[in-house]
Design an enzyme around this catalytic site. Sequence first.
Site, PDB file in Angstrom:
ATOM      1  N   HIS A 125       0.846  -1.208   0.000  1.00  0.00           N
ATOM      2  CA  HIS A 125       0.000   0.000   0.000  1.00  0.00           C
ATOM      3  C   HIS A 125       0.875   1.250   0.000  1.00  0.00           C
ATOM      4  O   HIS A 125       1.490   1.594   1.014  1.00  0.00           O
ATOM      5  CB  HIS A 125      -0.929   0.025   1.213  1.00  0.00           C
ATOM      6  CG  HIS A 125      -1.936   1.135   1.135  1.00  0.00           C
ATOM      7  ND1 HIS A 125      -3.272   0.911   0.883  1.00  0.00           N
ATOM      8  CD2 HIS A 125      -1.807   2.473   1.222  1.00  0.00           C
ATOM      9  CE1 HIS A 125      -3.919   2.067   0.840  1.00  0.00           C
ATOM     10  NE2 HIS A 125      -3.039   3.038   1.040  1.00  0.00           N
ATOM     11  N   HIS A 184       1.610   5.355  -2.169  1.00  0.00           N
ATOM     12  CA  HIS A 184       1.147   6.420  -3.088  1.00  0.00           C
ATOM     13  C   HIS A 184       2.362   7.016  -3.775  1.00  0.00           C
ATOM     14  O   HIS A 184       2.932   8.003  -3.313  1.00  0.00           O
ATOM     15  CB  HIS A 184       0.363   7.490  -2.322  1.00  0.00           C
ATOM     16  CG  HIS A 184      -0.915   6.968  -1.757  1.00  0.00           C
ATOM     17  ND1 HIS A 184      -2.129   7.088  -2.408  1.00  0.00           N
ATOM     18  CD2 HIS A 184      -1.166   6.278  -0.620  1.00  0.00           C
ATOM     19  CE1 HIS A 184      -3.075   6.513  -1.676  1.00  0.00           C
ATOM     20  NE2 HIS A 184      -2.511   6.007  -0.588  1.00  0.00           N
ATOM     21  N   GLN A 195      -9.234   9.411  -5.781  1.00  0.00           N
ATOM     22  CA  GLN A 195      -8.955  10.026  -4.466  1.00  0.00           C
ATOM     23  C   GLN A 195     -10.044  11.005  -4.005  1.00  0.00           C
ATOM     24  O   GLN A 195     -10.393  11.072  -2.834  1.00  0.00           O
ATOM     25  CB  GLN A 195      -7.615  10.782  -4.579  1.00  0.00           C
ATOM     26  CG  GLN A 195      -7.280  11.728  -3.466  1.00  0.00           C
ATOM     27  CD  GLN A 195      -6.493  11.064  -2.353  1.00  0.00           C
ATOM     28  OE1 GLN A 195      -5.345  10.678  -2.528  1.00  0.00           O
ATOM     29  NE2 GLN A 195      -7.129  10.910  -1.224  1.00  0.00           N
ATOM     30  N   HIS A 239      -9.305   1.834  -0.396  1.00  0.00           N
ATOM     31  CA  HIS A 239      -9.212   2.564   0.863  1.00  0.00           C
ATOM     32  C   HIS A 239     -10.597   2.454   1.479  1.00  0.00           C
ATOM     33  O   HIS A 239     -11.575   2.890   0.876  1.00  0.00           O
ATOM     34  CB  HIS A 239      -8.894   4.036   0.605  1.00  0.00           C
ATOM     35  CG  HIS A 239      -7.466   4.309   0.259  1.00  0.00           C
ATOM     36  ND1 HIS A 239      -6.879   3.851  -0.894  1.00  0.00           N
ATOM     37  CD2 HIS A 239      -6.510   5.010   0.923  1.00  0.00           C
ATOM     38  CE1 HIS A 239      -5.617   4.253  -0.914  1.00  0.00           C
ATOM     39  NE2 HIS A 239      -5.364   4.951   0.168  1.00  0.00           N
ATOM     40  N   GLU A 285     -11.266   4.754   6.192  1.00  0.00           N
ATOM     41  CA  GLU A 285     -10.098   5.408   6.792  1.00  0.00           C
ATOM     42  C   GLU A 285     -10.599   6.628   7.558  1.00  0.00           C
ATOM     43  O   GLU A 285     -10.475   7.780   7.134  1.00  0.00           O
ATOM     44  CB  GLU A 285      -9.070   5.820   5.729  1.00  0.00           C
ATOM     45  CG  GLU A 285      -7.763   6.310   6.363  1.00  0.00           C
ATOM     46  CD  GLU A 285      -6.751   6.817   5.354  1.00  0.00           C
ATOM     47  OE1 GLU A 285      -7.044   6.807   4.144  1.00  0.00           O
ATOM     48  OE2 GLU A 285      -5.664   7.242   5.784  1.00  0.00           O
ATOM     49  N   ASP A 344       2.247   3.246   2.902  1.00  0.00           N
ATOM     50  CA  ASP A 344       1.275   4.305   2.582  1.00  0.00           C
ATOM     51  C   ASP A 344       1.951   5.574   2.062  1.00  0.00           C
ATOM     52  O   ASP A 344       1.703   5.988   0.933  1.00  0.00           O
ATOM     53  CB  ASP A 344       0.373   4.618   3.785  1.00  0.00           C
ATOM     54  CG  ASP A 344      -0.961   5.253   3.382  1.00  0.00           C
ATOM     55  OD1 ASP A 344      -1.238   5.335   2.170  1.00  0.00           O
ATOM     56  OD2 ASP A 344      -1.720   5.653   4.280  1.00  0.00           O
TER      57      ASP A 344
HETATM   58 FE   FE2 Z   1      -3.434   5.176   1.181  1.00  0.00          FE
END
Ligand code: FE2
Length: 430
Positions: free
Chosen positions: A60, A62, A156, A214, A217, A313
């Site tokens: 995971h 970005h 996103q 996701h 969260e 992450d």
């Molecule tokens: Fe993430």
Amino acid sequence: MNIDILLTGGTLPNGQTADIAIQGDRIAAIAPEITADPETVGEIIDISGDLVSPPFVDPHFHMDATLSHGLPRINTSGTLLEGIALWGELKPLLTEETVLDRALTYCDWAVSMGLLAIRSHVDTSDETALVGVRALLEARERVKPYLDLQLVAFPQDGFFRAPKAKDITLQALDMGVDVVGGIPHFERTMEDGRRSVTELCEIAAERGLLVDMHCDETDDPMSRHIEQLTYETQRLGLQGRVTGSHLTSMHSMDTYYVSKLLPLIAEAQVSAIANPLINITIQGRHDTYPKRRGMTRVPEMLAQGIRVAWGQDCVLDPWYPLGTADMLDVAFMGVHVAQMTSPAALRQGFEMATTAPAAILGLTDLGLAVGKRASLVVLDAADPIEALRLRPDRLLVVSKGKVVARKERRDTDLALPGRPASVNRRRPRR
Ligand code: FE2
């Protein structure tokens, strides 16, 4: 037999001592002792007493945002929501060249730490995000000889909330992005979030793709999109192909409800990814004291037989000002927050940064076994628990049969009266 690389005397994660012979890009033999005519061996490397492990895998990340910390400004509140707003300010300023350059630099860091496979989400909310999609597709090709980069289409700003997210997400998948992502807790309503899970899972089922969302969260105990994700997984026959990332709402959920939820996750064979460094810094920001720590219920999921892995992450991006591409940093934080301190739990904590995430990514070719891909890492530690404790140097990294990183062992020189001339922090042998 001709051997390209012979590693001698290494300690496997299970504690056994073994030599490992590599031919081409495959592991040709693993045995307590491999005898070979030195004339027929390309290189013999003595790794006596050092841990040799399958490579680290980050499930995971970005990569479109990494190494952008401070651009165009710093996240002052430290919250997820300000990070998303900040990323929205940065996106129009991105170019393919800068995103590609930062991605390749990050992959250099990763290789140096024995991290040889990464699943990265890439924003697919609007046209500006396509810069990142194109850059990471190029990065995926450039690093292919030594690192597996798997990309997730990630709307996103919300699959329904951002007007063009659906079109751009489908476009990104058409361009070759590997996995379907989502962010149901960021949609305008709980119902929109639920619908986004349904529609995105249908897209994955139609295209034969994996799902990694996701999911929840948030610190809101009523955010329950993971329930919908398990339902859609069962309905669409996606068992074993779906992952829920973060699941931080589970930290705050009613325990009775969780006792119903965990068997549903297990039954649907949905995997879970906790991101301890980020969860512990982003969640609970609205609390006073006691302050919730936010990480999902890792030991409880493991006890149910759910596959759980650690994810990095963020590294130096709008959400996190630290990070080093070291999955042992991630696992170290994870075992602390999850209170996984028994010997068995610590070993499991190490596997959650190596073999467990490899399985989530579908990398069945990774692992220390004859016939598997010759990708491994040698650490300056005696065993997985010492590796977690020390987060030591990676002495050697082999990817697809080639040495891609080396580091000299270096103890610290001491100048102390009556004490040894140097010291390392390995546990003294009894
Ligand atoms: Fe993430």
